[in-house]
Write a protein that holds these residues in place. Structure first.
Motif, PDB file in Angstrom:
ATOM      1  N   PRO A 202      14.736   8.367 -13.454  1.00  0.00           N
ATOM      2  CA  PRO A 202      13.442   7.712 -13.237  1.00  0.00           C
ATOM      3  C   PRO A 202      12.527   7.891 -14.437  1.00  0.00           C
ATOM      4  N   VAL A 203      11.807   6.830 -14.796  1.00  0.00           N
ATOM      5  CA  VAL A 203      10.961   6.885 -15.990  1.00  0.00           C
ATOM      6  C   VAL A 203       9.514   6.486 -15.728  1.00  0.00           C
ATOM      7  N   LEU A 204       9.243   5.817 -14.602  1.00  0.00           N
ATOM      8  CA  LEU A 204       7.879   5.360 -14.321  1.00  0.00           C
ATOM      9  C   LEU A 204       7.650   5.418 -12.823  1.00  0.00           C
ATOM     10  N   GLY A 205       6.593   6.103 -12.397  1.00  0.00           N
ATOM     11  CA  GLY A 205       6.355   6.264 -10.974  1.00  0.00           C
ATOM     12  C   GLY A 205       4.900   6.132 -10.587  1.00  0.00           C
ATOM     13  N   VAL A 206       4.668   5.539  -9.411  1.00  0.00           N
ATOM     14  CA  VAL A 206       3.320   5.395  -8.850  1.00  0.00           C
ATOM     15  C   VAL A 206       3.349   5.877  -7.409  1.00  0.00           C
ATOM     16  N   ILE A 207       2.377   6.714  -7.052  1.00  0.00           N
ATOM     17  CA  ILE A 207       2.164   7.135  -5.662  1.00  0.00           C
ATOM     18  C   ILE A 207       0.746   6.746  -5.278  1.00  0.00           C
ATOM     19  N   ASN A 208       0.618   5.919  -4.257  1.00  0.00           N
ATOM     20  CA  ASN A 208      -0.695   5.503  -3.762  1.00  0.00           C
ATOM     21  C   ASN A 208      -0.872   6.059  -2.349  1.00  0.00           C
ATOM     22  N   GLN A 209      -1.974   6.746  -2.127  1.00  0.00           N
ATOM     23  CA  GLN A 209      -2.340   7.245  -0.792  1.00  0.00           C
ATOM     24  C   GLN A 209      -3.409   6.320  -0.209  1.00  0.00           C
ATOM     25  N   PRO A 210      -3.038   5.393   0.669  1.00  0.00           N
ATOM     26  CA  PRO A 210      -4.035   4.460   1.200  1.00  0.00           C
ATOM     27  C   PRO A 210      -5.109   5.128   2.043  1.00  0.00           C
TER      28      PRO A 210
END
Length: 365
Positions: A202-210
Motif C-alpha cells: 500500500p502506498v496511499l491511504g485515506v481514513i475518514n471518520q464521518p
C-alpha cells in the motif's frame, strides 16, 4: 499538480462525499429504517451473528468509483470493494446501483430501490452529485503538491462504511482512561487505499471518520491521509507516539493471547471497527492492534496500512510472527489472485517497530 498529489486530492474529496452520504442516511430516521437490509449468507462476515448491507454502503462505493473514474479513467477497473452493487427493493426486484450521468437519472434509479420515494432519492442523489471541494474536507494538514505516483501500477481497495453494525446501531461507549471508543458511531470509517500491483504494498491511504463529533445534533467528521513510496513519506499525522503499553483487540480475541498480554503489563481495549483500531495506533492512542483471526479483509486494511507506513509503521501477518519468529516480518500484501480477500493469517498493526520485538518475546513463548 503531480499525479500522486492529484489522486490524493480526489480521494480526500470523495471520502468526504462518502461521509456526507453516510451522515445523510443516518440522520434521516425514515430513510435509515428504509435502507437497512440483511446480508445473504454468502456475504456475511463470519464474526457476526447478524450482518447488514445498506444502500449507503453500495451508493458510497459506486460514488467513489465514479469520481475516481472521472479524473483517472484507467483506475476505474482496478477499484475493488466490499459490496456488490446489486440491491433488492421491497418488491423483490434486483437493481444495479450506479451513479448516472445526471442527478435526475440517479434520482430515478434510487427511487426504484426506495419504492418510488422521490424525495429521499433526490436527497441522496444531490449528495452523490455534489461538487465537494478540498476546503470542505476536515483534514488538519495541507495537501502536498510535489509527489508523483505511477498510476498504471495502482490498484485500489475501498470499504465504504467500515463497522456497519455500529453505523446501524449507534450508541457510544468510551474507555475513560484512554479515550478510545469501544463502540458507536466514532468507530465508523470510510477507508480508501491504493497499492502497487507490482509489489502488493500500500502506498496511499485515506481514513475518514464521518461521525467524529456531534455539535448541536449535527455530526461533523475528521479525515487523515498518508503516502509512502521509496524514501518519501508524507502524512497528515505528525505527533510522535509515546509508549503506553496499550493494545486494541477485537471482542472475540483468543483468551490465551489476552492472558499473555495482560501478564506482560498491557492494557487491553476491546474496540469495534478494524479501520478505527488501526487509526488508534496511527494516532498514538494505542501501541498496537492485534488480531489472531482471519476476520478482516483487504478493504479493511489497505488504506490504514498505507497511513501507518507513512509513519514508519506497518501491518504484518500475526501467524507469520508466531510460527516463524526468527524470520523477517511479512507485510500484508494487497494483490489477490483468488476470491478469498481475507487477511487469513491475522494481523499486527504497529507504528513503532520496537513493539514487534516486545510482542515476539511475549507471544512466542
Amino acid at each position: 499538480m503531480n499525479n500522486g498529489s492529484r489522486l490524493l486530492s480526489i480521494l480526500l474529496k470523495v471520502s468526504e462525499k462518502a461521509a456526507n452520504i453516510a451522515r445523510a442516511c443516518r440522520q434521516n430516521d425514515a430513510l435509515f429504517k428504509l435502507l437497512v437490509q440483511e446480508k445473504s449468507e454468502e456475504e456475511k462476515n463470519p464474526r457476526f451473528f447478524r450482518d447488514f448491507k445498506t444502500l449507503a454502503d453500495v451508493l458510497i462505493q459506486e460514488t467513489i468509483r465514479h469520481d475516481i473514474e472521472i479524473e483517472f479513467p484507467e483506475l476505474a477497473k482496478v477499484v475493488q470493494g466490499e459490496e456488490n452493487n446489486t440491491f433488492s427493493n421491497a418488491m423483490g426486484e434486483s437493481i444495479v446501483v450506479e451513479v448516472c450521468s445526471t442527478i435526475e437519472e440517479t434520482t430515478r434509479l434510487l427511487a426504484k430501490v426506495m419504492g418510488s420515494d422521490i424525495d429521499t432519492a433526490e436527497l441522496l442523489a444531490s449528495e452523490v452529485h455534489k461538487d465537494v471541494q478540498f476546503l470542505d474536507v476536515p483534514v488538519v494538514a495541507e495537501l502536498p503538491l510535489d509527489f508523483d505516483i505511477d498510476i498504471s501500477d495502482l490498484g485500489i481497495w475501498i470499504d465504504p462504511i467500515d463497522s456497519t453494525a455500529d453505523y446501524i446501531n449507534g450508541g457510544e461507549k468510551v474507555n475513560g482512561a484512554t479515550g478510545i471508543h469501544l463502540s458507536g458511531l466514532r468507530c465508523v470509517t470510510v477507508l480508501i487505499g491504493a497499492y502497487l500491483k507490482s509489489t502488493g504494498m500500500p502506498v496511499l491511504g485515506v481514513i475518514n471518520q464521518p461521525f467524529y463529533e456531534n455539535v448541536k445534533s449535527i455530526w461533523k467528521g475528521n479525515c487523515y491521509w498518508g503516502f509512502v513510496e521509496n524514501d518519501i513519506r508524507k502524512s497528515s499525522i505528525d505527533k510522535e507516539p509515546n509508549d503506553k503499553m496499550i493494545a486494541v483487540i477485537s471482542k472475540v480475541e483468543d483468551v490465551g493471547i489476552k492472558s499473555k498480554l495482560l501478564i506482560a503489563g498491557f492494557t487491553l481495549i476491546e474496540a469495534t471497527g478494524a479501520g478505527y483500531k488501526i487509526l488508534c495506533v496511527a494516532l498514538g492512542h494505542a501501541d498496537v492492534y492485534i488480531l489472531s483471526k482471519n476476520s478482516t479483509y483487504k478493504w479493511d486494511t489497505c488504506g490504514p496500512h498505507a497511513l501507518l507506513r507513512s509513519l514508519d509503521g506497518g501491518i504484518i501477518e500475526f501467524q507469520t510472527l508466531i510460527n516463524n519468529p526468527d524470520l523477517n516480518y511479512v507485510d500484508i500484501k494487497y494483490v489477490s489472485t483468488t476470491n478469498n480477500f481475507s487477511n487469513s493469517n491475522g494481523l499486527i498493526a504497529y507504528r513503532k517497530f520496537e513493539i514487534l520485538q516486545t510482542l515476539k518475546s511475549i507471544l512466542c513463548k
